[in-house]
Design a protein around this motif. Sequence first.
Motif, PDB file in Angstrom:
ATOM      1  N   GLU A  33       0.839  -1.210   0.000  1.00 25.79           N
ATOM      2  CA  GLU A  33       0.000   0.000   0.000  1.00 25.79           C
ATOM      3  C   GLU A  33       0.873   1.258   0.000  1.00 25.79           C
ATOM      4  O   GLU A  33       0.583   2.225  -0.694  1.00 25.79           O
ATOM      5  CB  GLU A  33      -0.914   0.034   1.230  1.00 25.79           C
ATOM      6  CG  GLU A  33      -2.135  -0.845   1.121  1.00 25.79           C
ATOM      7  CD  GLU A  33      -3.060  -0.443  -0.027  1.00 25.79           C
ATOM      8  OE1 GLU A  33      -3.296   0.767  -0.229  1.00 25.79           O
ATOM      9  OE2 GLU A  33      -3.537  -1.345  -0.725  1.00 25.79           O
ATOM     10  N   THR A  36       2.336   1.679  -3.432  1.00 28.79           N
ATOM     11  CA  THR A  36       1.310   2.161  -4.357  1.00 28.79           C
ATOM     12  C   THR A  36       1.095   3.652  -4.166  1.00 28.79           C
ATOM     13  O   THR A  36       1.045   4.414  -5.132  1.00 28.79           O
ATOM     14  CB  THR A  36      -0.027   1.406  -4.116  1.00 28.79           C
ATOM     15  OG1 THR A  36       0.218   0.007  -4.283  1.00 28.79           O
ATOM     16  CG2 THR A  36      -1.102   1.855  -5.083  1.00 28.79           C
ATOM     17  N   ARG A  37       0.973   4.083  -2.905  1.00 25.29           N
ATOM     18  CA  ARG A  37       0.742   5.501  -2.603  1.00 25.29           C
ATOM     19  C   ARG A  37       1.924   6.337  -3.093  1.00 25.29           C
ATOM     20  O   ARG A  37       1.746   7.422  -3.626  1.00 25.29           O
ATOM     21  CB  ARG A  37       0.540   5.670  -1.100  1.00 25.29           C
ATOM     22  CG  ARG A  37       0.273   7.056  -0.613  1.00 25.29           C
ATOM     23  CD  ARG A  37      -1.151   7.555  -0.784  1.00 25.29           C
ATOM     24  NE  ARG A  37      -2.171   6.715  -0.212  1.00 25.29           N
ATOM     25  CZ  ARG A  37      -2.591   6.776   1.048  1.00 25.29           C
ATOM     26  NH1 ARG A  37      -2.052   7.631   1.873  1.00 25.29           N
ATOM     27  NH2 ARG A  37      -3.554   5.986   1.458  1.00 25.29           N
ATOM     28  N   LYS A  39       3.928   5.770  -5.542  1.00 26.57           N
ATOM     29  CA  LYS A  39       4.051   5.810  -7.003  1.00 26.57           C
ATOM     30  C   LYS A  39       2.804   6.338  -7.702  1.00 26.57           C
ATOM     31  O   LYS A  39       2.783   6.486  -8.912  1.00 26.57           O
ATOM     32  CB  LYS A  39       4.369   4.401  -7.529  1.00 26.57           C
ATOM     33  CG  LYS A  39       5.730   3.896  -7.111  1.00 26.57           C
ATOM     34  CD  LYS A  39       5.941   2.461  -7.598  1.00 26.57           C
ATOM     35  CE  LYS A  39       7.200   1.848  -7.051  1.00 26.57           C
ATOM     36  NZ  LYS A  39       7.036   1.259  -5.712  1.00 26.57           N
ATOM     37  N   SER A  40       1.733   6.625  -6.920  1.00 28.89           N
ATOM     38  CA  SER A  40       0.447   6.946  -7.538  1.00 28.89           C
ATOM     39  C   SER A  40       0.365   8.334  -8.189  1.00 28.89           C
ATOM     40  O   SER A  40      -0.414   8.533  -9.098  1.00 28.89           O
ATOM     41  CB  SER A  40      -0.689   6.786  -6.511  1.00 28.89           C
ATOM     42  OG  SER A  40      -0.549   7.766  -5.512  1.00 28.89           O
TER      43      SER A  40
END
Length: 154
Positions: A33, A36-37, A39-40
């Motif tokens: 998570e 993901t955050r 690289k988002s």
Amino acid sequence: MGTLKDRLQQDMKAHMKAGNRTALATVRNVLGEIGTREKSGKTPVELDDAQTISLLQKEAAKRRDTARIYTEAGEADRATAEIAEAEIIEAYLPAALSRTEVEAIVDEEIAGLRAGGTEPSMRQMGQVMKPVTARVAGRFDGKTVSEIVRSRLA
């Protein structure tokens, strides 16, 4: 000491060696998570500890909500598994503050403004909230913090 993210990565390795499946899966999911955050957005970022804590709180809350849904559906085993994950995540969170401790922090910040020659009113709510939020960061419910500040300034 390193960041909270470093600690999660070290613990993941330790859980792997110890064969602690639940902790390993949970920490791995949380790190996923975080990744993901980071690289988002348009440009990759590195989450600081405050942002990581915020993400961990959301992840723990998600597990507790899911556990409640499972409990209501009579799925006790699945609820227990979700609670176990929530507890693993919560172990990384800073200790919660009591309402009394938060009220004391709010009073200190208001006293600081008064000492600086400002008589705080509702107009200065932001000037009080900003330092209080920084000091309380993830250790107390934000909505309740603003209610406390509001009641002190009213």
